[in-house]
Scaffold this motif. Structure first.
Motif, PDB file in Angstrom:
ATOM      1  N   LEU A   1       4.261  -7.648  -1.820  1.00  0.00           N
ATOM      2  CA  LEU A   1       4.316  -7.486  -0.365  1.00  0.00           C
ATOM      3  C   LEU A   1       4.542  -6.024   0.019  1.00  0.00           C
ATOM      4  CD1 LEU A   1       6.422 -10.631   0.647  1.00  0.00           C
ATOM      5  CD2 LEU A   1       4.003 -10.218   1.140  1.00  0.00           C
ATOM      6  N   MET A   2       5.445  -5.373  -0.693  1.00  0.00           N
ATOM      7  CA  MET A   2       5.730  -3.970  -0.389  1.00  0.00           C
ATOM      8  C   MET A   2       4.542  -3.075  -0.733  1.00  0.00           C
ATOM      9  SD  MET A   2       9.671  -3.933  -1.763  1.00  0.00           S
ATOM     10  CE  MET A   2       9.923  -2.188  -1.447  1.00  0.00           C
ATOM     11  N   ALA A   3       3.855  -3.396  -1.837  1.00  0.00           N
ATOM     12  CA  ALA A   3       2.694  -2.595  -2.233  1.00  0.00           C
ATOM     13  C   ALA A   3       1.556  -2.755  -1.231  1.00  0.00           C
ATOM     14  CB  ALA A   3       2.238  -3.004  -3.630  1.00  0.00           C
ATOM     15  N   VAL A   4       1.309  -3.988  -0.791  1.00  0.00           N
ATOM     16  CA  VAL A   4       0.262  -4.225   0.207  1.00  0.00           C
ATOM     17  C   VAL A   4       0.618  -3.520   1.516  1.00  0.00           C
ATOM     18  CG1 VAL A   4      -0.859  -5.984   1.621  1.00  0.00           C
ATOM     19  CG2 VAL A   4      -0.489  -6.397  -0.812  1.00  0.00           C
ATOM     20  N   GLY A   5       1.887  -3.604   1.899  1.00  0.00           N
ATOM     21  CA  GLY A   5       2.317  -2.924   3.116  1.00  0.00           C
ATOM     22  C   GLY A   5       2.122  -1.425   3.034  1.00  0.00           C
ATOM     23  N   ARG A   6       2.423  -0.859   1.885  1.00  0.00           N
ATOM     24  CA  ARG A   6       2.240   0.585   1.699  1.00  0.00           C
ATOM     25  C   ARG A   6       0.757   0.953   1.764  1.00  0.00           C
ATOM     26  NH1 ARG A   6       5.416   4.631  -0.492  1.00  0.00           N
ATOM     27  NH2 ARG A   6       4.298   6.353  -1.488  1.00  0.00           N
ATOM     28  N   TYR A   7      -0.076   0.121   1.136  1.00  0.00           N
ATOM     29  CA  TYR A   7      -1.520   0.385   1.146  1.00  0.00           C
ATOM     30  C   TYR A   7      -2.070   0.309   2.569  1.00  0.00           C
ATOM     31  CZ  TYR A   7      -6.505  -0.267   0.223  1.00  0.00           C
ATOM     32  OH  TYR A   7      -7.876  -0.152   0.228  1.00  0.00           O
ATOM     33  N   VAL A   8      -1.665  -0.730   3.295  1.00  0.00           N
ATOM     34  CA  VAL A   8      -2.134  -0.897   4.677  1.00  0.00           C
ATOM     35  C   VAL A   8      -1.675   0.263   5.545  1.00  0.00           C
ATOM     36  CG1 VAL A   8      -1.856  -2.312   6.753  1.00  0.00           C
ATOM     37  CG2 VAL A   8      -2.303  -3.404   4.549  1.00  0.00           C
ATOM     38  N   SER A   9      -0.441   0.707   5.318  1.00  0.00           N
ATOM     39  CA  SER A   9       0.093   1.810   6.119  1.00  0.00           C
ATOM     40  C   SER A   9      -0.638   3.111   5.833  1.00  0.00           C
ATOM     41  CB  SER A   9       1.590   1.969   5.832  1.00  0.00           C
ATOM     42  OG  SER A   9       2.126   3.060   6.556  1.00  0.00           O
ATOM     43  N   GLN A  10      -0.894   3.386   4.560  1.00  0.00           N
ATOM     44  CA  GLN A  10      -1.573   4.636   4.202  1.00  0.00           C
ATOM     45  C   GLN A  10      -3.018   4.653   4.687  1.00  0.00           C
ATOM     46  OE1 GLN A  10      -1.021   4.870  -0.046  1.00  0.00           O
ATOM     47  NE2 GLN A  10       0.961   5.920   0.133  1.00  0.00           N
ATOM     48  N   ARG A  11      -3.666   3.486   4.640  1.00  0.00           N
ATOM     49  CA  ARG A  11      -5.066   3.399   5.070  1.00  0.00           C
ATOM     50  C   ARG A  11      -5.201   3.171   6.571  1.00  0.00           C
ATOM     51  NH1 ARG A  11      -8.887   4.674   0.993  1.00  0.00           N
ATOM     52  NH2 ARG A  11      -7.882   4.228  -1.007  1.00  0.00           N
ATOM     53  N   GLU A  12      -4.058   2.954   7.222  1.00  0.00           N
ATOM     54  CA  GLU A  12      -4.042   2.695   8.666  1.00  0.00           C
ATOM     55  C   GLU A  12      -4.953   1.521   9.025  1.00  0.00           C
ATOM     56  OE1 GLU A  12      -5.001   6.311  10.659  1.00  0.00           O
ATOM     57  OE2 GLU A  12      -3.127   7.303  10.087  1.00  0.00           O
ATOM     58  N   LEU A  13      -4.832   0.448   8.234  1.00  0.00           N
ATOM     59  CA  LEU A  13      -5.656  -0.737   8.466  1.00  0.00           C
ATOM     60  C   LEU A  13      -5.116  -1.597   9.600  1.00  0.00           C
ATOM     61  CD1 LEU A  13      -6.335  -1.749   4.748  1.00  0.00           C
ATOM     62  CD2 LEU A  13      -7.778  -0.380   6.284  1.00  0.00           C
TER      63      LEU A  13
ATOM     64  N   VAL B   1       0.266  -1.910  13.404  1.00  0.00           N
ATOM     65  CA  VAL B   1       1.713  -2.054  13.193  1.00  0.00           C
ATOM     66  C   VAL B   1       2.146  -1.518  11.840  1.00  0.00           C
ATOM     67  CG1 VAL B   1       1.952  -4.007  14.744  1.00  0.00           C
ATOM     68  CG2 VAL B   1       1.331  -4.409  12.355  1.00  0.00           C
ATOM     69  N   GLY B   2       1.204  -1.073  11.031  1.00  0.00           N
ATOM     70  CA  GLY B   2       1.541  -0.493   9.741  1.00  0.00           C
ATOM     71  C   GLY B   2       2.047  -1.525   8.749  1.00  0.00           C
ATOM     72  N   ALA B   3       3.075  -1.144   8.005  1.00  0.00           N
ATOM     73  CA  ALA B   3       3.600  -2.012   6.940  1.00  0.00           C
ATOM     74  C   ALA B   3       4.633  -3.005   7.452  1.00  0.00           C
ATOM     75  CB  ALA B   3       4.223  -1.150   5.841  1.00  0.00           C
ATOM     76  N   GLY B   4       4.898  -2.997   8.760  1.00  0.00           N
ATOM     77  CA  GLY B   4       5.949  -3.839   9.330  1.00  0.00           C
ATOM     78  C   GLY B   4       5.881  -5.307   8.953  1.00  0.00           C
ATOM     79  N   PRO B   5       4.737  -5.982   9.115  1.00  0.00           N
ATOM     80  CA  PRO B   5       4.679  -7.420   8.791  1.00  0.00           C
ATOM     81  C   PRO B   5       4.997  -7.722   7.333  1.00  0.00           C
ATOM     82  CG  PRO B   5       2.802  -6.774  10.129  1.00  0.00           C
ATOM     83  CD  PRO B   5       3.488  -5.510   9.722  1.00  0.00           C
ATOM     84  N   PHE B   6       4.528  -6.880   6.432  1.00  0.00           N
ATOM     85  CA  PHE B   6       4.747  -7.123   5.006  1.00  0.00           C
ATOM     86  C   PHE B   6       6.195  -6.834   4.615  1.00  0.00           C
ATOM     87  CE2 PHE B   6       0.323  -5.981   5.695  1.00  0.00           C
ATOM     88  CZ  PHE B   6      -0.328  -7.050   5.104  1.00  0.00           C
TER      89      PHE B   6
END
Length: 242
Positions: free
Chosen positions: A123-135, A138-143
């Motif tokens: 979950l933390m890794a996916v959140g970091r990836y989403v945040s860095q890629r700006e997908l 809300v960024g990594a908040g949900p994860f």
């Protein structure tokens, strides 16, 4: 399938045991509950050590050390003679190794920790990836929130494991239920009604106590027993009240 230890040879009593050693449900809930808290602590410790070691170019050493620990735990878990291998390993060290049920619970906690580390880490890794890629906006908040939500869920799992744990004896002759750990005795003469609710391989009994002269009778209002014990107990109570 869960199992409940019982003594079928005693015609006057029915003994049962539902705990982590006989019930897979209790074992799984306890393992994941404890494992979640240990996983959170381990991730924090790992990240602190890795962050510090990375500053001096030794981050890979920390990764290798934690990976070796995880592989060792998994190797002990899959072997058929875990206790003997652990004793052989510990004989070189000035420590006392657990054995029997204590070793089983330690392995359950370790495996639960590894499983929840994988979940929380993912979950933390996916959140970091989403945040860095700006997908996501809300960024990594949900994860991060889902990872944090695992902690109260772990507490719920431990409460359920404690509730579903039950060790006792139903004495037909004395018309008494003896519960152990903690020790309690329930006289069926003060029980005026029993309602049941099936939950998997267990039955939750709701006991209705008589209140002579309006006096409160102390005792557990709900207990968890195997279905056959619930049927026998309900028959004893209904047979007396009809």
């Amino acid at each position: 399938m869960d199992e409940d230890a019982a003594d079928p040879n005693d015609t006057e009593t029915i003994q049962w045991r539902r705990d982590a050693s006989t019930s897979r449900t209790v074992r799984l809930l306890w393992s994941l509950g404890v494992g979640t808290f240990f996983a959170a602590i381990t991730i924090i410790v790992f990240w602190r050590l890795y962050d510090f070691a990375a500053q001096v170019g030794a981050g890979t050493i920390i990764i290798a050390m934690f990976a070796a620990i995880i592989v060792t735990i998994l190797a002990f878990a899959v072997t058929s003679n875990t206790e003997r291998r652990l004793e052989a390993l510990a004989s070189r060290l000035p420590i006392t190794t657990p054995s029997g049920p204590a070793l089983e619970r330690a392995m359950d906690a370790a495996l639960g920790t590894i499983a929840m580390m994988a979940v929380m880490g993912s979950l933390m890794a996916v959140g970091r990836y989403v945040s860095q890629r700006e997908l996501l906006e809300v960024g990594a908040g949900p994860f991060t929130g889902m990872a944090a939500l695992l902690l109260p869920l772990a507490l719920v799992a431990l409460v359920l494991a404690s509730f579903l744990r039950s060790i006792g004896t139903l004495d037909r002759e004395k018309r008494t239920i003896y519960l152990y750990d903690p020790d309690q005795a329930i006289d069926l003469e003060v029980i005026q009604g029993v309602s049941t609710r099936r939950l998997g391989d267990a039955t939750i009994l709701k006991l209705e106590y008589a209140e002579p002269d309006g006096q409160y009778v102390a005792g557990p209002r709900r207990i968890v027993v195997p279905p056959e014990v619930a049927t026998e107990l309900q028959g004893l109570v209904d047979g007396r009240t009809t």
